[in-house]
Design a protein around this motif. Structure first.
Motif, PDB file in Angstrom:
ATOM      1  N   GLY A 154       0.807  -1.213   0.043  1.00 15.07           N
ATOM      2  CA  GLY A 154       0.171  -0.095  -0.149  1.00 15.07           C
ATOM      3  C   GLY A 154       0.772   1.124   0.502  1.00 15.07           C
ATOM      4  N   GLY A 155       2.282   1.211   1.141  1.00 18.81           N
ATOM      5  CA  GLY A 155       2.676   2.174   0.550  1.00 18.81           C
ATOM      6  C   GLY A 155       3.837   2.638  -0.553  1.00 18.81           C
ATOM      7  N   GLU A 156       3.860   1.106  -1.215  1.00 19.04           N
ATOM      8  CA  GLU A 156       4.561   1.699  -2.493  1.00 19.04           C
ATOM      9  C   GLU A 156       4.131   2.280  -3.448  1.00 19.04           C
ATOM     10  N   ALA A 157       2.350   1.446  -2.953  1.00 21.10           N
ATOM     11  CA  ALA A 157       0.979   1.659  -4.602  1.00 21.10           C
ATOM     12  C   ALA A 157       1.273   3.471  -3.864  1.00 21.10           C
ATOM     13  N   GLN A 158       1.131   4.015  -2.870  1.00 19.09           N
ATOM     14  CA  GLN A 158       1.235   5.469  -3.071  1.00 19.09           C
ATOM     15  C   GLN A 158       2.225   6.021  -3.229  1.00 19.09           C
ATOM     16  N   ARG A 159       3.137   6.070  -3.138  1.00 19.95           N
ATOM     17  CA  ARG A 159       4.483   6.747  -3.224  1.00 19.95           C
ATOM     18  C   ARG A 159       4.842   6.730  -5.167  1.00 19.95           C
ATOM     19  N   VAL A 160       4.039   5.578  -5.114  1.00 21.61           N
ATOM     20  CA  VAL A 160       3.929   5.803  -7.360  1.00 21.61           C
ATOM     21  C   VAL A 160       2.553   7.018  -7.844  1.00 21.61           C
ATOM     22  N   ALA A 161       2.064   6.733  -6.807  1.00 20.17           N
ATOM     23  CA  ALA A 161       0.427   7.787  -6.927  1.00 20.17           C
ATOM     24  C   ALA A 161       1.495   9.345  -7.223  1.00 20.17           C
ATOM     25  N   LEU A 162       2.632   9.514  -6.320  1.00 20.29           N
ATOM     26  CA  LEU A 162       2.870  10.919  -5.164  1.00 20.29           C
ATOM     27  C   LEU A 162       4.305  10.830  -6.768  1.00 20.29           C
ATOM     28  N   ALA A 163       4.206  10.066  -7.739  1.00 20.26           N
ATOM     29  CA  ALA A 163       5.776   9.807  -8.651  1.00 20.26           C
ATOM     30  C   ALA A 163       4.718  10.714  -9.533  1.00 20.26           C
ATOM     31  N   ARG A 164       4.204  10.422  -9.827  1.00 18.39           N
ATOM     32  CA  ARG A 164       2.504  10.309 -10.937  1.00 18.39           C
ATOM     33  C   ARG A 164       1.822  11.827 -10.916  1.00 18.39           C
TER      34      ARG A 164
END
Length: 236
Positions: free
Chosen positions: A126-136
């Protein structure tokens, strides 16, 4: 010699939004400067999400004047990654093809996921997915970053790590930021100002000083108690 004052990135004057016979935003005023981090708290139904959606251009106004940057991005509570696209392609959505891969890779490295570019979203925590969302969101260098409870679904330790990451990224990119959250501690630890919303208006505006960013400091304890009181919460 007079120094020119930079215009606010976000400027709302007496904005109003109605749904049927209910007024959700009631002649609301708001300013956010470039590089400023503003947190918005309030009881459920007070209009926080409607305000965020209005700033994002996802909801219309029924009155008032609103100025927002031409470039804005939103990070939601759900990461909203496309499961059929690899991580780097999720970050690179709608970027020019010639630079998409390199820009996505750089953005992923900023959030500590440079080695995850070619994996599928289903393999992420979950944390990694939110980091990807931030990168996007940040790969587009937005002038306005809107955060709609992006850490609410994360466990406590992951949330703490995300707080540090977000502070660093925002200091580097300097967008104007509005965070909608129900977490008073989170609001104090991250924001330059904490706004309390009530009945479709900004009811209070609290600047956050350096000492208040430390949980053990009396300034943090005092501001936390004041904000909870404004929300109608009395701790035992």
């Amino acid at each position: 010699m007079t120094t020119a004052v930079e215009a606010p990135a976000v400027r709302a004057r007496t904005i109003t939004r109605r749904y049927a016979d209910r007024t959700v935003l009631h002649e609301l005023d708001l300013e956010i400067r470039r590089g400023e981090f503003v947190a918005l708290i309030g009881k459920s139904g007070c209009g926080k999400t409607t305000l965020l959606r209005t700033l994002a251009g996802l909801d219309r106004l029924d009155g008032g004047d609103l100025t927002v940057p031409s470039s804005s991005t939103v990070v939601f509570q759900e990461h909203r990654l496309l499961p059929w696209e690899k991580v780097w392609r999720n970050v690179a959505l709608n970027l020019p093809r010639a630079t998409a891969r390199s820009r996505a890779q750089s953005a992923l490295e900023e959030v500590g996921l440079g080695d995850h570019a070619d994996v599928w979203p289903v393999t992420l925590s979950g944390g990694e997915a939110q980091r990807v969302a931030l990168a996007r969101a940040l790969v587009r260098e937005p002038e306005l970053l809107l955060l709609d409870e992006p850490f609410a679904a994360l466990d406590a330790l992951t949330r703490i790590r995300m707080h540090g990451l977000v502070r660093d990224l925002i200091a580097r990119h300097r967008p104007a930021v509005l965070l909608v959250t129900h977490d008073v501690d989170e609001a104090i630890l991250l924001a330059d100002r904490v706004l309390t919303m009530r009945d479709g208006r900004i009811a209070a505006d609290h600047p956050v000083t350096g000492p208040a960013r430390h949980r053990g400091d009396p300034a943090f304890v005092s501001l936390r108690a004041e904000l909870l009181s404004e929300l109608g919460v009395v701790e035992q």
